[in-house]
Design a protein around this motif. Structure first.
Motif, short mmCIF file in Angstrom:
data_model
loop_
_atom_site.label_atom_id
_atom_site.label_comp_id
_atom_site.label_asym_id
_atom_site.label_seq_id
_atom_site.Cartn_x
_atom_site.Cartn_y
_atom_site.Cartn_z
N THR A 1 -27.02 2.36 -17.83
CA THR A 1 -27.56 3.60 -17.25
C THR A 1 -28.19 3.34 -15.89
OG1 THR A 1 -27.98 4.48 -19.46
CG2 THR A 1 -29.14 5.51 -17.62
N ARG B 1 -33.30 14.28 -14.52
CA ARG B 1 -33.91 15.58 -14.80
C ARG B 1 -34.13 15.85 -16.29
NH1 ARG B 1 -34.67 18.35 -10.26
NH2 ARG B 1 -33.38 17.85 -8.44
N GLN C 1 -25.65 3.12 -13.33
CA GLN C 1 -25.23 4.46 -12.94
C GLN C 1 -26.23 5.06 -11.95
OE1 GLN C 1 -24.66 7.16 -16.22
NE2 GLN C 1 -24.72 8.97 -14.91
N GLU D 1 -24.43 7.92 -9.21
CA GLU D 1 -23.38 8.66 -9.88
C GLU D 1 -24.00 9.61 -10.92
OE1 GLU D 1 -19.83 10.22 -10.92
OE2 GLU D 1 -20.22 8.86 -9.26
N SER D 2 -24.17 10.89 -10.55
CA SER D 2 -24.71 11.94 -11.44
C SER D 2 -26.03 11.53 -12.08
CB SER D 2 -23.68 12.30 -12.53
OG SER D 2 -22.47 12.70 -11.96
N TRP D 3 -26.81 10.72 -11.35
CA TRP D 3 -28.03 10.20 -11.96
C TRP D 3 -29.11 11.28 -12.10
CZ3 TRP D 3 -32.89 10.06 -9.68
CH2 TRP D 3 -32.94 10.43 -8.33
N ALA D 4 -29.14 12.24 -11.15
CA ALA D 4 -30.21 13.25 -11.19
C ALA D 4 -29.97 14.27 -12.29
CB ALA D 4 -30.31 13.95 -9.83
N SER D 5 -28.77 14.85 -12.34
CA SER D 5 -28.49 15.92 -13.30
C SER D 5 -28.29 15.39 -14.71
CB SER D 5 -27.25 16.71 -12.86
OG SER D 5 -26.12 15.84 -12.79
N GLN D 6 -27.72 14.19 -14.83
CA GLN D 6 -27.36 13.67 -16.16
C GLN D 6 -28.44 12.80 -16.77
OE1 GLN D 6 -23.71 11.44 -16.18
NE2 GLN D 6 -23.23 11.99 -18.27
#
Length: 274
Positions: free
Chosen positions: A180, A196, A183, A188-193
């Motif tokens: 993780t 947050r 990631q 790679e999509s770290w904020a939304s996935q």
């Protein structure tokens, strides 16, 4: 007398072959053949088992063998194997030849792909970059060790505090947390996935993610780039130094020849006066 003439002819042929393999046109042809080999390999992924492509691939193998034999003859075994990139070429070509009729299809496909690596010694710019990377490995070990330490600390913190917030695939275990964090550091999509959802449950988690991005992505990765660039700069300095030494040597040779000519002219003038 005949033996001497044969020796002179052999030496002349060897010099001609040496000049041939060291010309830019010869290197350009080799690069074109390597590129063609790559296009054939790509074509085989679409046209599996195509006989025409297989025949072309086999022809290229023997072209590489002939090229290698020319270099061995022209440069000689000692000089040829004194360059590490020539040894690399020799291993690739020899492996392709050994497994030319191998029943192991996977091995043959792997060697076909590895033949594309011959582009590195063939192109000076690529060779220069790889040489700099190899020389920077000892300096990078400390940075890699520091990176692993920081990743481990943050992985333990993430597993301890966030394992119950996100599914197990994110922070459920130490190795999952490491993945993780990889990631996160690649953005790679770290904020939304990742970030947050955690911050919605644990407000102070923003400190965890922001500090990790600053340390992991901005500091450590830039350190790695800085080390590699420094070694690339050293390659440029070494090339300039070699060029300067060569020019200096040529200059000294010219000066010595001029002095010899002057001395010869003076000697002739003295003889004519006598």
């Amino acid at each position: 007398m005949d033996f001497k003439n044969d020796g002179i002819k052999k030496e002349t042929w060897k010099e001609k072959v040496k000049q041939l393999v060291e010309t830019k046109n010869f290197q350009t042809i080799v690069i074109c053949i390597i590129v063609l080999n790559g296009l054939i390999i790509i074509g085989e992924t679409y046209l599996i088992g195509n006989q025409f492509l297989l025949v072309l691939d086999n022809i290229i193998v023997w072209v590489f063998v002939i090229e290698l034999l020319l270099k061995l003859y022209g440069l000689g075994f000692k000089r040829f194997f004194s360059f590490k990139w020539n040894i690399f070429d020799f291993i690739i070509v020899l492996g392709s030849l050994i497994f030319y009729t191998t029943p192991f299809v996977s091995v043959m496909r792997l060697l076909r792909v590895l033949r594309l690596l011959r582009m590195i010694p063939a192109v000076p710019a690529l060779r220069k970059i790889v040489d700099a990377l190899m020389k920077s490995v000892p300096a990078l070990t400390g940075i890699l060790g520091l990176s692993f330490l920081i990743f481990s600390i943050y992985a333990i913190i993430g597993t301890t505090y966030f394992s119950e917030v996100l599914p197990n695939e994110f922070f459920g275990s130490f190795h999952a947390s490491l993945f993780t964090l990889m990631q996160v550091v690649t953005f790679e999509s770290w904020a939304s996935q990742v970030a947050r959802p955690v911050m919605s449950e644990i407000p102070w988690a923003w400190v965890y993610f922001v500090s990790f991005i600053i340390i992991g992505a901005l500091v450590i990765l830039n350190l790695v780039v800085a080390v590699i660039l420094s070694y690339l700069g050293q390659e440029d300095d070494s090339d300039q130094k070699e060029q300067f030494e060569r020019l200096n040597k040529e200059n000294q040779d010219i000066k010595r020849e001029i002095q010899e000519l002057k001395q010869l002219i003076l000697n002739r003038e003295n003889k004519s006066r006598d």
